[in-house]
Design a protein around this motif. Structure first.
Motif, mmCIF file in Angstrom:
data_model
loop_
_atom_site.group_PDB
_atom_site.id
_atom_site.type_symbol
_atom_site.label_atom_id
_atom_site.label_comp_id
_atom_site.label_asym_id
_atom_site.label_seq_id
_atom_site.Cartn_x
_atom_site.Cartn_y
_atom_site.Cartn_z
ATOM 1 N N ILE A 275 0.814 -1.294 0.084
ATOM 2 C CA ILE A 275 0.098 -0.022 -0.086
ATOM 3 C C ILE A 275 0.824 1.307 -0.010
ATOM 4 N N CYS A 276 0.411 2.301 -1.104
ATOM 5 C CA CYS A 276 1.412 3.178 -0.956
ATOM 6 C C CYS A 276 1.244 4.044 0.037
ATOM 7 N N PRO A 277 2.237 4.549 1.014
ATOM 8 C CA PRO A 277 2.083 5.439 2.161
ATOM 9 C C PRO A 277 1.471 6.751 1.875
ATOM 10 N N ASP A 278 1.747 7.293 0.822
ATOM 11 C CA ASP A 278 1.400 8.563 0.495
ATOM 12 C C ASP A 278 -0.186 8.764 -0.138
ATOM 13 N N THR A 279 -0.453 7.877 -1.023
ATOM 14 C CA THR A 279 -1.499 7.950 -1.758
ATOM 15 C C THR A 279 -2.583 6.863 -1.318
ATOM 16 N N GLY A 280 -2.047 5.845 -0.590
ATOM 17 C CA GLY A 280 -3.181 4.775 -0.222
ATOM 18 C C GLY A 280 -3.418 3.814 -1.248
ATOM 19 N N LEU A 281 -2.841 3.952 -2.538
ATOM 20 C CA LEU A 281 -3.091 3.048 -3.297
ATOM 21 C C LEU A 281 -2.379 1.789 -3.548
ATOM 22 N N LYS A 282 -3.226 0.673 -3.811
ATOM 23 C CA LYS A 282 -2.722 -0.508 -3.701
ATOM 24 C C LYS A 282 -1.966 -1.219 -4.845
ATOM 25 N N LEU A 283 -0.689 -1.344 -4.663
ATOM 26 C CA LEU A 283 0.117 -1.657 -5.957
ATOM 27 C C LEU A 283 0.740 -2.939 -5.826
ATOM 28 N N TYR A 284 0.331 -3.730 -6.786
ATOM 29 C CA TYR A 284 0.916 -5.110 -7.070
ATOM 30 C C TYR A 284 2.331 -5.161 -7.649
ATOM 31 N N GLN A 285 3.252 -6.278 -7.122
ATOM 32 C CA GLN A 285 4.530 -5.925 -7.731
ATOM 33 C C GLN A 285 4.521 -6.200 -9.477
ATOM 34 N N SER A 286 3.854 -7.007 -9.879
ATOM 35 C CA SER A 286 4.090 -7.035 -11.337
ATOM 36 C C SER A 286 3.601 -5.791 -12.139
ATOM 37 N N THR A 287 2.577 -5.195 -11.489
ATOM 38 C CA THR A 287 1.885 -4.117 -12.241
ATOM 39 C C THR A 287 3.328 -2.854 -12.074
ATOM 40 N N GLU A 288 3.857 -2.954 -10.898
ATOM 41 C CA GLU A 288 4.582 -1.998 -10.638
ATOM 42 C C GLU A 288 6.037 -2.103 -11.675
ATOM 43 N N THR A 289 6.335 -3.298 -11.558
ATOM 44 C CA THR A 289 7.779 -3.566 -12.605
ATOM 45 C C THR A 289 7.255 -3.111 -14.083
ATOM 46 N N LEU A 290 6.009 -3.495 -14.519
ATOM 47 C CA LEU A 290 5.784 -3.168 -15.618
ATOM 48 C C LEU A 290 5.547 -1.728 -16.081
ATOM 49 N N ILE A 291 5.110 -1.243 -14.967
ATOM 50 C CA ILE A 291 4.983 0.265 -15.180
ATOM 51 C C ILE A 291 6.162 0.888 -15.330
#
Lengths: 181, 563
Positions: B7-23
């Motif tokens: 969970i992003c501490p600043d925005t509360g967004l839920k970030l999956y690992q594979s999504t993050e790496t792809l972005i």
């Protein structure tokens, strides 16, 4: 709730529309109608409408027709560096102009205020017919013969520039049209 | 299947690992190709400055081809893949559907982009982005674009798949958020675009290999533009989704009304592709009826959609500001916006540039007869540098500043330079757009190495002196814009490499996403006209549009009779 979260109501269709949005949509929709109207309107009242008269042709056939046109109506050699034939067709007559890598051929002489049926085609790749300084720009496509009628409204020397990229000699491609009183 | 997420501490967004790496992968690839394309752009701009005339002819045409492909295709579409993954997986808080497909797509796009750069740089494909048949390029040129497009198509499928996963797994309630809706629009247009690209590029590849005898030049233009223009419509839909996202991020703004904004996106799906016919307005063999219907996008309904977004995005900002009590006069909401925050300033300059320069010029020259005046002159690149660079590229840059801490967990370096960067880039690019449009009205041809005609043996056309001045001013503007673009690349790449690492739970010093005003705050605005400032801006825009539009008809009426 923001644009990053789902809308408050699942059926967002029923939400009211803000007043400013309604005013703006009305203005913009009417403006779209005005602009839609302008194009057919210009076909009725305007003098600048490109004909869509087009024939399939071949480079050989088009070159033959242009050669016949040059043979029939050449009046002199151009005094420019290329010494191309200057061709003076009768008012109302047909003009054949070849676009090829990398020039326009021949030089044409027209009379101001008279109309001429220009036949435009390319012997090889795509080219652009850009008449300057009249600022008339038409696409030239190989194997299609486009017939456009021009009525010059000012006398003087005009240049035809190629404004469709056609390879390494594109910037050398230039032709000439002379309009006399 | 349970995948790692944080969970992003600043925005509360839920970030999956594979999504993050792809972005990350797509965004980094995007910036690299922006850098390459920008360097080509500098060389092109300096060559068209008559007093400098930097490159020889063959290198000029090579650089112009490389410029177009790297920035218009590779930078934008890599970034759009990142936007699609963000708008589906991150905004909806869902795992990404089949990340393996997304990686396969990324690999294909990367191979295609590298292969394309190789073949263009080898000098065997200086055919411009449009590669108009029957002018031919090396087969690898077409193959590279096909590979890139197939990769992008895989990315679109992963995006659609993720929407299905999110719905199935109930990661959100109700309808998708507006930003996701905009991304869906972009992805639907992308599928149409890529299919059109396949229909034209696959036969062209076969023709270049000798398996097909001929490609009809007119058919090529008709279908190529269903690909070429529509790919610009992906950009429009994507960057408008980014505008809405930034309005929410910086101001906590909500759409003025969901229905209007969503219908405007929907109009894009229905009508934007018709605009491809813009490119055939002075072609033989195409009837006036076809031209008029298509060029008006069926009565300008897609133009209406853009003008609606142009009102509702700043309108939503004005509403949010007023709801927070920044309420004095017509423009206090705008004056007190965070002009030093590049995420906001980049987005707002993108909005103004896209509308005033790109929008007005595009619709005006898209009228069937007015196109006669400017077709294939430098007016055309003047127009699309406002839409695609000032509009899309600047919006994407603005978004990137915000994404670096969220996705890469790095603090931005050189914040002072970053706050100036959108102005530098925006001003430079506005200059490029205006000066090219000016030179185009004087008839200066596009994609042309030498308007002094020094190689024709004495057969010359002398352009008005103003044309040279305008091209010189364009050269200076290019230099300014490239400085802005270089600053962007430096800040982003520098931040990824050397920016201070943020701990897993560490918050940034300043809030990274605004708290939205409450419903009660919004209720104070009442039911009448809640955005008077935006309405005034919109009316100024409309007046400029109408005046410019009719001036062009008057200008047209002065030239030779054509029938």
């Amino acid at each position: 709730m923001t644009s990053l979260s789902p809308p408050k109501d699942k059926i967002w269709w029923n939400e009211p529309i803000e007043r400013t949005e309604l005013i703006w949509i009305t203005i913009v929709f009417l403006w779209g109608l005005v602009m839609t109207f302008m194009m057919p309107f210009w076909h009725v009242v305007g003098d600048q409408n490109i004909s869509s008269e087009t024939y399939k042709t071949t480079p050989e056939k088009f070159m033959q027709q242009t050669q016949a046109f040059v043979d029939e109506y050449t009046v002199r050699k151009d005094d420019g560096p290329r010494q191309y034939p200057v061709v003076k067709p009768p008012p109302g007559g047909d003009v054949y102009l070849v676009a090829r890598l990398w020039d326009f051929w021949p030089v044409v002489e027209l009379k101001k205020g008279e109309s001429y049926r220009f036949h435009l085609s390319s012997l090889d790749w795509q080219h652009g017919f850009s008449l300057q300084p009249a600022n008339i720009n038409i696409q030239i496509i190989p194997k299609y013969e486009h017939v456009v009628t021009f009525t010059p409204n000012k006398s003087g020397d005009y240049s035809v520039l190629c404004n469709e990229y056609c390879g390494i000699g594109h910037h050398m491609m230039i032709g000439k049209i002379i309009v006399v009183e | 299947m349970s995948e790692q997420f944080r969970i992003c501490p600043d925005t509360g967004l839920k970030l999956y690992q594979s999504t993050e790496t792809l972005i990350k992968a797509n965004a980094v690839a995007a910036v690299v190709f922006l850098l390459v394309g920008g360097i080509y752009g500098l060389l092109v701009g300096l060559t068209r400055w008559p007093a400098v005339h930097l490159l020889p002819a063959d290198w000029f045409y090579l650089a112009l081809t490389g410029h177009g492909l790297n920035v218009l295709i590779f930078w934008l579409i890599f970034f759009e893949m990142a936007v699609l993954y963000f708008a589906s997986s991150v905004i909806l808080g869902s795992r990404l559907a089949v990340p393996k497909f997304a990686w396969a797509g990324f690999a294909l796009m990367l191979i295609g982009a590298l292969m394309n750069n190789y073949i263009v740089l080898s000098g065997e494909a200086s055919v411009m982005m449009t590669s108009y048949a029957p002018m031919d390029a090396h087969p690898l040129f077409y193959l590279s674009l096909i590979l890139f497009a197939v990769g992008a198509l895989l990315g679109c499928f992963v995006f659609f798949g993720t929407l299905v996963v999110a719905k199935e797994e109930k990661t959100y309630e109700g309808s998708v958020p507006l930003v996701t809706f905009g991304a869906i629009t972009a992805a639907i247009i992308a599928v149409f675009t890529i299919i059109s690209g396949a229909i034209i590029l696959i036969p062209t590849l076969l023709w270049s290999l000798g398996f097909l005898a001929e490609i009809d030049a007119l058919m090529y233009r008709l279908i190529w533009w269903a690909f070429g223009h529509s790919s610009q419509q992906i950009n429009v839909a994507a960057h408008i989704a980014v505008w809405y996202a930034i309005a929410s991020i910086v101001f906590g703004a909500k759409p003025m009304s969901e229905k209007v904004s969503r219908m405007a996106f929907f109009m894009y799906i229905l009508f934007l592709q018709l605009a491809s016919a813009h490119h055939l307005l002075v072609d033989p063999g195409v009837s006036s009826e076809f031209k008029m219907f298509n060029t008006s996008y069926a009565m300008y309904l897609a133009v209406m959609a853009s003008m609606v977004h142009g009102l509702t995005v700043p309108g939503s900002i004005e509403q949010a500001q007023r709801a927070k009590g920044i309420n004095a006069g017509l423009f206090e909401w705008l004056r007190r916006a965070p002009w030093g925050n590049p995420t906001f300033s980049g987005m707002f300059l993108s909005l103004i540039g896209f509308g005033f320069l790109g929008g007005i010029s595009g619709v005006t020259m898209g009228a069937e007869q007015i196109n006669i005046l400017v077709h294939n002159t430098v007016y055309v690149p003047g127009h699309f540098h406002a839409t695609v660079v000032l509009g899309t590229t600047l919006a994407f840059m603005a978004m990137t500043y915000w994404l670096v801490p969220v996705i890469f967990r790095r603090d931005l370096i050189w914040k002072g330079l970053a706050s100036w960067q959108p102005y530098l880039f925006g001003l430079g690019m506005a200059g490029v757009s205006l000066f090219l449009m000016g030179a185009g009205t004087l008839g200066v041809p596009r994609r042309h190495w030498d308007i002094t005609f020094s190689m024709t043996g004495g057969e010359v056309y002398e352009f008005p002196a103003a044309a040279n001045t305008l091209l010189a001013l364009n050269g200076l503007s290019v230099a300014l814009a490239v400085a802005g673009g270089a600053a962007f690349c430096l800040i982003i790449v520098g931040s990824l490499l050397f920016g201070r690492k943020l701990g897993p739970d560490e918050k940034l010093a300043t809030p990274h996403i605004a708290t939205p005003p409450s419903d009660a705050d919004y209720e104070k605005l009442g039911n009448g006209i809640t955005v008077p400032g935006t309405l005034v801006l919109a009316l100024v825009f409309f007046a400029a549009f109408a005046v410019y539009y009719f001036i062009n008809w008057k200008y047209l009426a002065e030239t030779w009779g054509i029938s």
